[in-house]
Structures are given as structure tokens and as C-alpha cells.
Motif scaffolding. Structure first.
Motif, PDB file in Angstrom:
ATOM      1  N   ILE A  54      19.959 -21.169   3.882  1.00  0.00           N
ATOM      2  CA  ILE A  54      18.568 -20.835   3.542  1.00  0.00           C
ATOM      3  C   ILE A  54      17.705 -20.814   4.810  1.00  0.00           C
ATOM      4  O   ILE A  54      16.877 -19.910   4.991  1.00  0.00           O
ATOM      5  N   GLU A  55      17.910 -21.781   5.687  1.00  0.00           N
ATOM      6  CA  GLU A  55      17.152 -21.807   6.947  1.00  0.00           C
ATOM      7  C   GLU A  55      17.486 -20.596   7.813  1.00  0.00           C
ATOM      8  O   GLU A  55      16.588 -20.008   8.425  1.00  0.00           O
ATOM      9  N   TRP A  56      18.760 -20.190   7.841  1.00  0.00           N
ATOM     10  CA  TRP A  56      19.142 -18.967   8.558  1.00  0.00           C
ATOM     11  C   TRP A  56      18.411 -17.760   7.976  1.00  0.00           C
ATOM     12  O   TRP A  56      17.895 -16.920   8.725  1.00  0.00           O
ATOM     13  N   ALA A  57      18.399 -17.669   6.662  1.00  0.00           N
ATOM     14  CA  ALA A  57      17.732 -16.533   6.016  1.00  0.00           C
ATOM     15  C   ALA A  57      16.256 -16.490   6.377  1.00  0.00           C
ATOM     16  O   ALA A  57      15.707 -15.426   6.705  1.00  0.00           O
ATOM     17  N   SER A  98      -4.544  -4.547  15.091  1.00  0.00           N
ATOM     18  CA  SER A  98      -3.089  -4.467  15.118  1.00  0.00           C
ATOM     19  C   SER A  98      -2.495  -5.596  15.963  1.00  0.00           C
ATOM     20  O   SER A  98      -1.512  -6.231  15.568  1.00  0.00           O
ATOM     21  N   ALA A  99      -3.090  -5.867  17.107  1.00  0.00           N
ATOM     22  CA  ALA A  99      -2.628  -6.982  17.947  1.00  0.00           C
ATOM     23  C   ALA A  99      -2.838  -8.309  17.222  1.00  0.00           C
ATOM     24  O   ALA A  99      -2.003  -9.223  17.325  1.00  0.00           O
ATOM     25  N   GLY A 100      -3.913  -8.431  16.478  1.00  0.00           N
ATOM     26  CA  GLY A 100      -4.161  -9.638  15.699  1.00  0.00           C
ATOM     27  C   GLY A 100      -3.092  -9.853  14.639  1.00  0.00           C
ATOM     28  O   GLY A 100      -2.689 -10.989  14.377  1.00  0.00           O
ATOM     29  N   ALA A 101      -2.609  -8.780  14.053  1.00  0.00           N
ATOM     30  CA  ALA A 101      -1.537  -8.892  13.057  1.00  0.00           C
ATOM     31  C   ALA A 101      -0.265  -9.437  13.701  1.00  0.00           C
ATOM     32  O   ALA A 101       0.426 -10.277  13.115  1.00  0.00           O
ATOM     33  N   VAL A 102       0.036  -8.987  14.912  1.00  0.00           N
ATOM     34  CA  VAL A 102       1.192  -9.518  15.633  1.00  0.00           C
ATOM     35  C   VAL A 102       0.986 -11.002  15.917  1.00  0.00           C
ATOM     36  O   VAL A 102       1.896 -11.822  15.734  1.00  0.00           O
ATOM     37  N   PHE A 103      -0.214 -11.356  16.336  1.00  0.00           N
ATOM     38  CA  PHE A 103      -0.527 -12.749  16.654  1.00  0.00           C
ATOM     39  C   PHE A 103      -0.342 -13.653  15.439  1.00  0.00           C
ATOM     40  O   PHE A 103       0.286 -14.710  15.525  1.00  0.00           O
ATOM     41  N   VAL A 104      -0.855 -13.226  14.301  1.00  0.00           N
ATOM     42  CA  VAL A 104      -0.720 -14.015  13.068  1.00  0.00           C
ATOM     43  C   VAL A 104       0.759 -14.190  12.720  1.00  0.00           C
ATOM     44  O   VAL A 104       1.213 -15.293  12.393  1.00  0.00           O
ATOM     45  N   THR A 105       1.519 -13.116  12.814  1.00  0.00           N
ATOM     46  CA  THR A 105       2.943 -13.175  12.493  1.00  0.00           C
ATOM     47  C   THR A 105       3.676 -14.116  13.449  1.00  0.00           C
ATOM     48  O   THR A 105       4.529 -14.903  13.023  1.00  0.00           O
ATOM     49  N   ALA A 106       3.331 -14.062  14.725  1.00  0.00           N
ATOM     50  CA  ALA A 106       3.970 -14.946  15.710  1.00  0.00           C
ATOM     51  C   ALA A 106       3.601 -16.407  15.466  1.00  0.00           C
ATOM     52  O   ALA A 106       4.461 -17.292  15.574  1.00  0.00           O
ATOM     53  N   ILE A 107       2.351 -16.691  15.115  1.00  0.00           N
ATOM     54  CA  ILE A 107       1.932 -18.071  14.820  1.00  0.00           C
ATOM     55  C   ILE A 107       2.687 -18.599  13.599  1.00  0.00           C
ATOM     56  O   ILE A 107       3.185 -19.733  13.599  1.00  0.00           O
ATOM     57  N   VAL A 108       2.797 -17.782  12.572  1.00  0.00           N
ATOM     58  CA  VAL A 108       3.548 -18.194  11.376  1.00  0.00           C
ATOM     59  C   VAL A 108       5.014 -18.447  11.749  1.00  0.00           C
ATOM     60  O   VAL A 108       5.629 -19.409  11.275  1.00  0.00           O
ATOM     61  N   ALA A 109       5.577 -17.621  12.616  1.00  0.00           N
ATOM     62  CA  ALA A 109       6.965 -17.814  13.053  1.00  0.00           C
ATOM     63  C   ALA A 109       7.127 -19.147  13.780  1.00  0.00           C
ATOM     64  O   ALA A 109       8.120 -19.857  13.573  1.00  0.00           O
ATOM     65  N   ILE A 110       6.161 -19.500  14.609  1.00  0.00           N
ATOM     66  CA  ILE A 110       6.208 -20.783  15.318  1.00  0.00           C
ATOM     67  C   ILE A 110       6.137 -21.933  14.323  1.00  0.00           C
ATOM     68  O   ILE A 110       6.885 -22.922  14.432  1.00  0.00           O
ATOM     69  N   ILE A 111       5.274 -21.815  13.334  1.00  0.00           N
ATOM     70  CA  ILE A 111       5.152 -22.860  12.307  1.00  0.00           C
ATOM     71  C   ILE A 111       6.474 -23.009  11.552  1.00  0.00           C
ATOM     72  O   ILE A 111       6.956 -24.122  11.315  1.00  0.00           O
ATOM     73  N   ILE A 112       7.075 -21.884  11.180  1.00  0.00           N
ATOM     74  CA  ILE A 112       8.358 -21.922  10.466  1.00  0.00           C
ATOM     75  C   ILE A 112       9.433 -22.578  11.335  1.00  0.00           C
ATOM     76  O   ILE A 112      10.197 -23.424  10.860  1.00  0.00           O
ATOM     77  N   ALA A 113       9.481 -22.212  12.606  1.00  0.00           N
ATOM     78  CA  ALA A 113      10.458 -22.826  13.509  1.00  0.00           C
ATOM     79  C   ALA A 113      10.242 -24.331  13.596  1.00  0.00           C
ATOM     80  O   ALA A 113      11.208 -25.110  13.571  1.00  0.00           O
ATOM     81  N   CYS A 114       9.000 -24.766  13.667  1.00  0.00           N
ATOM     82  CA  CYS A 114       8.697 -26.206  13.712  1.00  0.00           C
ATOM     83  C   CYS A 114       9.130 -26.894  12.426  1.00  0.00           C
ATOM     84  O   CYS A 114       9.707 -27.989  12.463  1.00  0.00           O
ATOM     85  N   LEU A 115       8.879 -26.253  11.289  1.00  0.00           N
ATOM     86  CA  LEU A 115       9.278 -26.841  10.008  1.00  0.00           C
ATOM     87  C   LEU A 115      10.798 -26.984   9.899  1.00  0.00           C
ATOM     88  O   LEU A 115      11.306 -27.948   9.321  1.00  0.00           O
TER      89      LEU A 115
END
Length: 123
Positions: A54-57, A98-115
Motif C-alpha cells: 500500500i505504501e508503494w502504491a 500553474s507553478a503553484g499547482a506544482v508547488f502544492v503537489t510537491a508539498i503534499v508529496a513531502i507530507i506523504i513521504a514523511c507520513l
């Protein structure tokens, strides 16, 4: 000519265009290369910490979202630069969003990685 052949041919050309777009993005966009480097580090961490299926997915979905969003941002910027080479405030706003959308997605990715990784690193 059978419709099966035409469908396979469409798929072949579609795949070729998609792979060409990915190649162009990797060879010409520094931010996409940075995202791929980050993804590689995360994937190595996933192997080292033996994360669950699940974490891989979740990680693959997240990595795909970040890289796809960066590619869409790049495509939008290039199209807008082509359509309006002179600086226009409205074009700048569209690019910023558009750059803000990338930023939001990257921040969420960092949060997911931390979790996913923080409990494993801390234990």
C-alpha cells in the motif's frame, strides 16, 4: 485495412509521442530532473525500509502526480510563450497558477513521504 491494425497503429504513435515528450522534458527541464532525482531517493528509501504494498502504491501515485504536474506546467509555459512572446500580465498569472499547482503537489508529496518514512526512521 482492419480496424485492429489502425487501433494498434494509433497506440504505437501515441506511445511514441508520449515517450518523446518525456524525453524532451527530462533533457530540457531542470525541475523535472530534480523531481526524478527525488523520486529515485524515495524509491531507494522504500527498498531500504521495506515499505508495504500500500505504501508503494501511494508513493508511485505521488511520484506520478508530481512529475505529471511538472510536465503539464512546462507544457503550459511553452505554449503560452509561443502564443504570446511579449510579457503580458495575464500570461504571467496563468504561469504563476500553474507553478503553484506544482508547488502544492510537491508539498503534499513531502507530507506523504514523511507520513510513510518518519515512523520507520524514528523506530
Amino acid at each position: 485495412m482492419s480496424s485492429d491494425y489502425r487501433e494498434k497503429n494509433k497506440f504505437h504513435f501515441g506511445l511514441r509521442y508520449a515517450l518523446n515528450g518525456l524525453k524532451i522534458a527530462i533533457l530540457s527541464e531542470r525541475n523535472i530532473v530534480i523531481h526524478f532525482i527525488a523520486a529515485t531517493i524515495v524509491l531507494i528509501a522504500g527498498v531500504l525500509y521495506s515499505i508495504s504494498v500500500i505504501e508503494w502504491a501511494i508513493l508511485f501515485l505521488t511520484i506520478g502526480a508530481v512529475i505529471s504536474m511538472e510536465m503539464m506546467n512546462t507544457a503550459l509555459e511553452r505554449a503560452l510563450d509561443y502564443l504570446e512572446p511579449e510579457h503580458q500580465p495575464q500570461i504571467g498569472v496563468a504561469k504563476d497558477i500553474s507553478a503553484g499547482a506544482v508547488f502544492v503537489t510537491a508539498i503534499v508529496a513531502i507530507i506523504i513521504a514523511c507520513l510513510i518514512f518518519a515512523p520507520k526512521i524514528l523506530s
